[in-house]
Scaffold this active site. Structure first.
Site, mmCIF file in Angstrom:
data_model
loop_
_atom_site.group_PDB
_atom_site.id
_atom_site.type_symbol
_atom_site.label_atom_id
_atom_site.label_comp_id
_atom_site.label_asym_id
_atom_site.label_seq_id
_atom_site.Cartn_x
_atom_site.Cartn_y
_atom_site.Cartn_z
ATOM 1 N N ASP A 134 55.628 56.860 42.642
ATOM 2 C CA ASP A 134 55.359 55.623 43.377
ATOM 3 C C ASP A 134 53.933 55.116 43.227
ATOM 4 O O ASP A 134 53.458 54.326 44.045
ATOM 5 C CB ASP A 134 55.706 55.789 44.863
ATOM 6 C CG ASP A 134 55.957 54.446 45.540
ATOM 7 O OD1 ASP A 134 56.503 53.543 44.885
ATOM 8 O OD2 ASP A 134 55.607 54.302 46.728
ATOM 9 N N ASP A 172 62.889 54.555 40.453
ATOM 10 C CA ASP A 172 61.611 53.916 40.097
ATOM 11 C C ASP A 172 60.859 54.582 38.942
ATOM 12 O O ASP A 172 59.957 53.966 38.367
ATOM 13 C CB ASP A 172 60.634 53.859 41.279
ATOM 14 C CG ASP A 172 61.038 52.875 42.359
ATOM 15 O OD1 ASP A 172 62.085 52.228 42.226
ATOM 16 O OD2 ASP A 172 60.304 52.767 43.360
ATOM 17 N N ASP A 323 61.446 51.700 55.003
ATOM 18 C CA ASP A 323 60.879 51.595 53.653
ATOM 19 C C ASP A 323 59.408 51.972 53.630
ATOM 20 O O ASP A 323 58.840 52.216 52.570
ATOM 21 C CB ASP A 323 61.020 50.165 53.125
ATOM 22 C CG ASP A 323 62.453 49.774 52.853
ATOM 23 O OD1 ASP A 323 63.183 50.590 52.267
ATOM 24 O OD2 ASP A 323 62.855 48.657 53.212
#
Length: 348
Positions: A134, A172, A323
């Protein structure tokens, strides 16, 4: 969203939903409950908070009877709040992804897959632990280095054993190579880790692996197919789309088919957990992905998609888990009952 250090626009797949704390600790109770669960019809249960399984021929994935949503149903029921209990049951009665934590993965995965097997269902696992995860944002973290990741992955595979499992591999991770969010010096290692993860997981006889490929609002099929090939998609069962995002199922299907054509006709799965009202278009576009208001649950999880290229609609993101600490939310992955209620109320 916009990358904080470059200002370059990029609509993220956002795997900001880490698994909720306490999953491993609850597995003993889960095993007992799962062994008693039958083929629940998915209907409302006003008289008891117990959560059963969906019909296997429609949805073979395991419903965790002790997940966050199920516990919230129980809490509301004990408080006499039948209205909110019924709303949250819309979430609790569906199978959701089990996001595997960094500590003791073998025991955690073994517990989940054994509970699923006891209920005559298949486990849905999400692996989200790649190094430099991330890009240092809300869900930063991951394994300390490549060797630590390989050891963790090997423990996950041992925990699966010969039990049936579907694995969503590293939301991701590939897209952050394509959009430049992950520094260049880590690219070669990450491709190697993703390819190695597919190979290791596919040694388990009943494991399916879907490598994450972002969402329809983030990059294009032309930008993705070569990175997917380099990451070993040929050895995977397919790819996943829309994890933790809000693109509609129709848009995701169209995108997935275009991408599939470029990588040998690989099938794909779509995260429909929160896409009932599509993406959020208000407020700051830099945070349109993070706890957006007015969203709704999407299609219920099922393998009956009516499309030979779409293997399943899945709830990979766990609806009701934050989130990140934006728009008043708790940190990434924490259960947020107010948001869960909003999703349920908005669902048609």
């Amino acid at each position: 969203m916009y990358s904080g250090d470059t200002g370059r626009p990029r609509t993220r797949g956002r795997a900001a939903a880490l698994r909720a704390a306490g999953t491993a600790a609850a597995l003993g109770a889960v095993l007992l409950l799962a062994g008693c669960s039958g083929d629940g019809d998915g209907g409302d249960r006003k008289s008891a908070p117990a959560i059963g399984q969906q019909p296997k021929d429609q949805d073979p994935y395991w419903v965790n009877p002790d997940g966050n949503a199920a516990r919230q149903v129980e809490a509301y029921t004990k408080d006499g709040d039948d209205e909110n209990a019924e709303l949250i049951r819309k979430i609790a009665r569906q199978p959701v992804g089990e996001w595997i934590g960094p500590d003791n993965p073998e025991n955690e995965v073994k517990g989940v897959t054994e509970a699923a097997t006891a209920a005559d269902r298949e486990a849905l696992l999400v692996l989200y632990n790649v190094p430099h995860r991330d890009c240092g944002q809300f869900s930063k973290g991951g394994a300390s280095d490549g060797d630590a990741y390989r050891a963790w992955l090997d423990s996950v595979a041992k925990g699966i054993g010969d039990r049936a499992a579907t694995v969503i591999l590293e939301p991701d991770a590939l897209l952050h190579l394509v959009d430049g969010c992950t520094p260049q010096e880590f690219h070669e290692e990450r491709y190697d880790l993703l390819k190695g993860a597919i190979q290791r997981l596919k040694q388990q006889p009943a494991t399916k692996v879907y490598l994450d490929a972002g969402n329809a609002g983030w990059q294009s099929p032309d930008a993705l197919y070569q990175p997917l090939q380099r990451a070993g998609i040929a050895e995977a069962d397919g790819f996943s789309l829309n994890v933790s995002n809000f693109q509609t199922t129709a848009v995701s299907t169209e995108f997935g088919k275009k991408l599939s054509q470029k990588i040998g006709g690989k099938p794909f799965v779509i995260d429909t957990s929160r896409n009932g009202n599509g993406p959020y278009t208000g407020g700051d576009p830099a945070e349109s992905w993070c706890n957006p208001p007015g969203r709704a649950l999407g299609e219920a999880p099922t393998t009956r998609t009516g499309d030979e290229l779409v293997d399943a609609y899945l709830w990979i993101k766990r609806p009701g888990e934050s989130d990140g600490d934006c728009k008043g939310g708790p940190k990434a992955g924490e259960w947020w009952p107010e948001y869960a209620l909003g999703l349920a109320r908005a669902t048609k």
